[in-house]
Design a protein around this motif. Structure first.
Motif, PDB file in Angstrom:
ATOM      1  N   LEU A 296       0.826  -1.208   0.000  1.00  0.00           N
ATOM      2  CA  LEU A 296       0.000   0.000   0.000  1.00  0.00           C
ATOM      3  C   LEU A 296       0.860   1.257   0.000  1.00  0.00           C
ATOM      4  O   LEU A 296       0.539   2.238  -0.666  1.00  0.00           O
ATOM      5  CB  LEU A 296      -0.952  -0.004   1.198  1.00  0.00           C
ATOM      6  N   ASP A 297       1.967   1.225   0.753  1.00  0.00           N
ATOM      7  CA  ASP A 297       2.917   2.353   0.741  1.00  0.00           C
ATOM      8  C   ASP A 297       3.428   2.598  -0.673  1.00  0.00           C
ATOM      9  O   ASP A 297       3.470   3.733  -1.150  1.00  0.00           O
ATOM     10  CB  ASP A 297       4.117   2.071   1.655  1.00  0.00           C
TER      11      ASP A 297
ATOM     12  N   ARG B  33      -4.439  -9.583  -2.649  1.00  0.00           N
ATOM     13  CA  ARG B  33      -5.053  -8.465  -3.368  1.00  0.00           C
ATOM     14  C   ARG B  33      -6.516  -8.762  -3.631  1.00  0.00           C
ATOM     15  O   ARG B  33      -6.903  -9.905  -3.808  1.00  0.00           O
ATOM     16  CB  ARG B  33      -4.341  -8.245  -4.682  1.00  0.00           C
ATOM     17  N   GLY B  34      -7.292  -7.725  -3.705  1.00  0.00           N
ATOM     18  CA  GLY B  34      -8.705  -7.872  -4.025  1.00  0.00           C
ATOM     19  C   GLY B  34      -9.575  -7.995  -2.791  1.00  0.00           C
ATOM     20  O   GLY B  34      -9.089  -8.052  -1.664  1.00  0.00           O
ATOM     21  N   PRO B  35     -10.880  -8.035  -3.017  1.00  0.00           N
ATOM     22  CA  PRO B  35     -11.816  -8.171  -1.898  1.00  0.00           C
ATOM     23  C   PRO B  35     -11.759  -9.570  -1.302  1.00  0.00           C
ATOM     24  O   PRO B  35     -11.296 -10.512  -1.936  1.00  0.00           O
ATOM     25  CB  PRO B  35     -13.176  -7.902  -2.539  1.00  0.00           C
ATOM     26  N   VAL B  36     -12.235  -9.696  -0.065  1.00  0.00           N
ATOM     27  CA  VAL B  36     -12.341 -10.995   0.601  1.00  0.00           C
ATOM     28  C   VAL B  36     -13.807 -11.396   0.549  1.00  0.00           C
ATOM     29  O   VAL B  36     -14.664 -10.718   1.133  1.00  0.00           O
ATOM     30  CB  VAL B  36     -11.867 -10.920   2.071  1.00  0.00           C
TER      31      VAL B  36
ATOM     32  N   SER C 280     -14.144  -5.105   1.372  1.00  0.00           N
ATOM     33  CA  SER C 280     -13.459  -4.334   0.329  1.00  0.00           C
ATOM     34  C   SER C 280     -11.961  -4.576   0.296  1.00  0.00           C
ATOM     35  O   SER C 280     -11.329  -4.859   1.316  1.00  0.00           O
ATOM     36  CB  SER C 280     -13.710  -2.844   0.529  1.00  0.00           C
ATOM     37  N   ASP C 281     -11.397  -4.431  -0.883  1.00  0.00           N
ATOM     38  CA  ASP C 281      -9.961  -4.493  -1.117  1.00  0.00           C
ATOM     39  C   ASP C 281      -9.246  -3.494  -0.207  1.00  0.00           C
ATOM     40  O   ASP C 281      -9.776  -2.424   0.089  1.00  0.00           O
ATOM     41  CB  ASP C 281      -9.729  -4.157  -2.590  1.00  0.00           C
ATOM     42  N   ARG C 282      -8.021  -3.818   0.213  1.00  0.00           N
ATOM     43  CA  ARG C 282      -7.245  -2.955   1.111  1.00  0.00           C
ATOM     44  C   ARG C 282      -7.050  -1.554   0.538  1.00  0.00           C
ATOM     45  O   ARG C 282      -7.152  -0.559   1.257  1.00  0.00           O
ATOM     46  CB  ARG C 282      -5.867  -3.556   1.389  1.00  0.00           C
TER      47      ARG C 282
END
Length: 126
Positions: free
Chosen positions: A11-12, A67-70, A91-93
């Protein structure tokens, strides 16, 4: 390095926290696992396969931090080993980081009009 740390590093690199560093602090302090149920679904292309935190902790963590939604529910609540249609998810991170940044009024331009004051009541109409 943990999967959580890897996810934060990714994410950084995507610049998710550049406008609101407090979001990084929040997402570091409150781990994603706190919001994920014990049973989730892994997207295997044409089906969603059940993954249980208690019987497959590594597989569960891989989905949670991937990656992606759970996907948390399939086929509107079916409980089998496989499902065909995702009907609920977390929702995705990156989306979560974006949502939180949008809540920060220091990083966004106000788009809402201020409410107008209500007109004072006419004493003769009372």
């Amino acid at each position: 390095m943990t999967a959580h740390e890897d996810a934060m590093r990714e994410l950084d690199a995507q610049g998710a926290f550049s406008r609101a560093p407090w979001v990084r602090e929040a997402m570091s302090a409150v781990r994603r696992e706190a919001f994920v149920p014990a049973v989730i679904r892994r997207d295997d292309g044409d089906v969603y396969t059940r993954v249980d935190r208690h019987t497959d902790p590594a597989g569960w963590a891989a989905v949670v931090h991937g990656r992606g939604p759970v996907v948390t529910r399939v086929d509107d609540g079916a409980n089998g080993a496989h499902g065909e249609v995702a009907t609920s998810s977390i929702s995705d991170r990156l989306a979560v980081a974006s949502f939180l940044t949008a809540l920060d009024n220091r990083t966004t331009t106000p788009r809402h009009r201020r409410p107008r004051p209500l007109p004072e009541a006419d004493p003769e109409e009372s």
